[in-house]
Scaffold this motif. Sequence first.
Motif, PDB file in Angstrom:
ATOM      1  N   GLU A  66       0.830  -1.204   0.000  1.00 24.99           N
ATOM      2  CA  GLU A  66       0.000   0.000   0.000  1.00 24.99           C
ATOM      3  C   GLU A  66       0.867   1.259   0.000  1.00 24.99           C
ATOM      4  N   ILE A  67       0.445   2.253  -0.763  1.00 30.91           N
ATOM      5  CA  ILE A  67       1.231   3.466  -0.951  1.00 30.91           C
ATOM      6  C   ILE A  67       0.969   4.469   0.166  1.00 30.91           C
ATOM      7  N   ASN A  68       2.031   5.079   0.652  1.00 32.73           N
ATOM      8  CA  ASN A  68       1.922   6.173   1.615  1.00 32.73           C
ATOM      9  C   ASN A  68       1.866   7.477   0.822  1.00 32.73           C
ATOM     10  N   LEU A  69       0.696   8.118   0.792  1.00 34.94           N
ATOM     11  CA  LEU A  69       0.513   9.325  -0.012  1.00 34.94           C
ATOM     12  C   LEU A  69       0.880  10.605   0.732  1.00 34.94           C
ATOM     13  N   GLY A  70       1.652  10.486   1.796  1.00 39.14           N
ATOM     14  CA  GLY A  70       2.123  11.688   2.481  1.00 39.14           C
ATOM     15  C   GLY A  70       2.890  12.581   1.526  1.00 39.14           C
ATOM     16  N   GLU A  71       2.681  13.889   1.627  1.00 42.25           N
ATOM     17  CA  GLU A  71       3.278  14.827   0.676  1.00 42.25           C
ATOM     18  C   GLU A  71       4.793  14.913   0.827  1.00 42.25           C
ATOM     19  N   GLY A  72       5.473  15.034  -0.313  1.00 43.20           N
ATOM     20  CA  GLY A  72       6.900  15.311  -0.328  1.00 43.20           C
ATOM     21  C   GLY A  72       7.121  16.816  -0.445  1.00 43.20           C
ATOM     22  N   TYR A  73       8.374  17.215  -0.447  1.00 42.03           N
ATOM     23  CA  TYR A  73       8.690  18.642  -0.566  1.00 42.03           C
ATOM     24  C   TYR A  73       8.389  19.128  -1.983  1.00 42.03           C
ATOM     25  N   HIS A  74       8.037  20.405  -2.120  1.00 39.60           N
ATOM     26  CA  HIS A  74       7.726  20.984  -3.425  1.00 39.60           C
ATOM     27  C   HIS A  74       8.942  21.711  -3.986  1.00 39.60           C
ATOM     28  N   ILE A  75       9.154  21.529  -5.286  1.00 37.41           N
ATOM     29  CA  ILE A  75      10.260  22.169  -5.997  1.00 37.41           C
ATOM     30  C   ILE A  75       9.662  23.190  -6.950  1.00 37.41           C
ATOM     31  N   GLU A  76       9.902  24.459  -6.699  1.00 35.68           N
ATOM     32  CA  GLU A  76       9.376  25.506  -7.578  1.00 35.68           C
ATOM     33  C   GLU A  76      10.162  25.541  -8.888  1.00 35.68           C
ATOM     34  N   THR A  77       9.442  25.422 -10.015  1.00 33.41           N
ATOM     35  CA  THR A  77      10.081  25.442 -11.332  1.00 33.41           C
ATOM     36  C   THR A  77       9.631  26.616 -12.191  1.00 33.41           C
ATOM     37  N   PRO A 204     -11.854  17.711  -2.112  1.00 34.23           N
ATOM     38  CA  PRO A 204     -11.647  18.300  -3.443  1.00 34.23           C
ATOM     39  C   PRO A 204     -10.231  18.037  -3.935  1.00 34.23           C
ATOM     40  N   VAL A 205     -10.106  17.790  -5.247  1.00 38.20           N
ATOM     41  CA  VAL A 205      -8.774  17.596  -5.819  1.00 38.20           C
ATOM     42  C   VAL A 205      -8.059  18.945  -5.834  1.00 38.20           C
ATOM     43  N   SER A 206      -6.736  18.896  -5.710  1.00 40.83           N
ATOM     44  CA  SER A 206      -5.965  20.132  -5.622  1.00 40.83           C
ATOM     45  C   SER A 206      -4.582  19.932  -6.230  1.00 40.83           C
ATOM     46  N   ILE A 207      -4.157  20.880  -7.076  1.00 37.29           N
ATOM     47  CA  ILE A 207      -2.817  20.840  -7.652  1.00 37.29           C
ATOM     48  C   ILE A 207      -2.181  22.221  -7.539  1.00 37.29           C
ATOM     49  N   SER A 208      -0.856  22.236  -7.522  1.00 37.97           N
ATOM     50  CA  SER A 208      -0.093  23.490  -7.542  1.00 37.97           C
ATOM     51  C   SER A 208       0.654  23.542  -8.864  1.00 37.97           C
ATOM     52  N   VAL A 209       0.428  24.597  -9.628  1.00 40.55           N
ATOM     53  CA  VAL A 209       1.032  24.749 -10.949  1.00 40.55           C
ATOM     54  C   VAL A 209       2.364  25.491 -10.811  1.00 40.55           C
ATOM     55  N   GLY A 210       3.341  25.064 -11.614  1.00 42.43           N
ATOM     56  CA  GLY A 210       4.645  25.712 -11.580  1.00 42.43           C
ATOM     57  C   GLY A 210       5.588  25.121 -10.563  1.00 42.43           C
ATOM     58  N   SER A 211       5.259  23.940 -10.053  1.00 39.51           N
ATOM     59  CA  SER A 211       6.128  23.263  -9.085  1.00 39.51           C
ATOM     60  C   SER A 211       5.970  21.754  -9.233  1.00 39.51           C
ATOM     61  N   LEU A 212       6.952  21.033  -8.731  1.00 38.92           N
ATOM     62  CA  LEU A 212       6.931  19.581  -8.750  1.00 38.92           C
ATOM     63  C   LEU A 212       7.055  19.057  -7.328  1.00 38.92           C
ATOM     64  N   GLU A 213       6.483  17.895  -7.083  1.00 40.08           N
ATOM     65  CA  GLU A 213       6.586  17.275  -5.768  1.00 40.08           C
ATOM     66  C   GLU A 213       7.747  16.294  -5.751  1.00 40.08           C
ATOM     67  N   GLY A 214       8.620  16.456  -4.771  1.00 37.70           N
ATOM     68  CA  GLY A 214       9.721  15.523  -4.617  1.00 37.70           C
ATOM     69  C   GLY A 214       9.273  14.245  -3.929  1.00 37.70           C
ATOM     70  N   SER A 215      10.194  13.331  -3.761  1.00 42.45           N
ATOM     71  CA  SER A 215       9.908  12.056  -3.105  1.00 42.45           C
ATOM     72  C   SER A 215       9.583  12.269  -1.632  1.00 42.45           C
ATOM     73  N   ASN A 216       8.704  11.441  -1.089  1.00 45.62           N
ATOM     74  CA  ASN A 216       8.422  11.498   0.353  1.00 45.62           C
ATOM     75  C   ASN A 216       9.239  10.461   1.122  1.00 45.62           C
ATOM     76  N   SER A 217      10.251   9.921   0.447  1.00 47.48           N
ATOM     77  CA  SER A 217      11.164   8.975   1.081  1.00 47.48           C
ATOM     78  C   SER A 217      12.353   9.744   1.648  1.00 47.48           C
ATOM     79  N   ASP A 218      12.589   9.599   2.949  1.00 42.32           N
ATOM     80  CA  ASP A 218      13.665  10.307   3.626  1.00 42.32           C
ATOM     81  C   ASP A 218      14.891   9.402   3.726  1.00 42.32           C
TER      82      ASP A 218
END
Length: 257
Positions: A66-77, A204-218
Amino acid sequence: MDKLVYTALGAISNQSFQRVQLTNDLANVSTIGYKRSITARPETVALEGTGLPTRYQAVISARAEEINLGEGYHIETGVQTDVAMNNFTVLGVQGDNGDIAFTRRGDIRATETGLLETGSGHLVLDDGGNPITVPADTLVSIGTDGTVYGLDGGDPAGVPVALGNLLLRDASATPLVRRTDTLYTPADPEVVDGNGDFPTGPEPVSISVGSLEGSNSDAVEVMVNLLDYYRSFETQMKIIKSSEELDESGSRMMSVR
């Protein structure tokens, strides 16, 4: 001795799955949108059936994939086709088998054939489950509501035209598991339709435009867990070695002189 060795060997066999899981998490620390699996440690259960009634076996929980959907860090592009999924939102793409599958990878680009795909090469789908096509010489952008817009590259002052809506689903109420092609699908096949889609959740679904989500694996957490694994492995091997020595000692004591 039989019970002791059997239990130790069972623990080693099942913990090997945990090692593979942790190694995969470590290898994807820098992968865009990667989601680690839910941490699963072996549980000792009694075995029923043929064999000694006192035998126990270490087994991996059914939630190991099962996938852990916890958010990773965001990379502004700043790129208008880069999207980061927020909360439990996932993006629908075309899997290797042609069915709808889901991902958190949002580095979307237009191909030379006029289709949108992610950085991993999976075609991005619209809310009808079809690939999104882009006319030639079109500048693509994505709105915060998931609408894909196209602007004629020869007319920068023109008005962007909607090309489709991204297939976005809320997975807050639907546990997802990893497929063999690294994409996600609902753990419960009963909620999946014939194409691989599932009903969106209550959020509600939600996205942030102009950025990418990094891995949530530490990396630090994974390394610590790997150390715990190897220490447990060494302990199990010492148990087997000790049981062998005890068995040899008992045999010598019972031997006829």
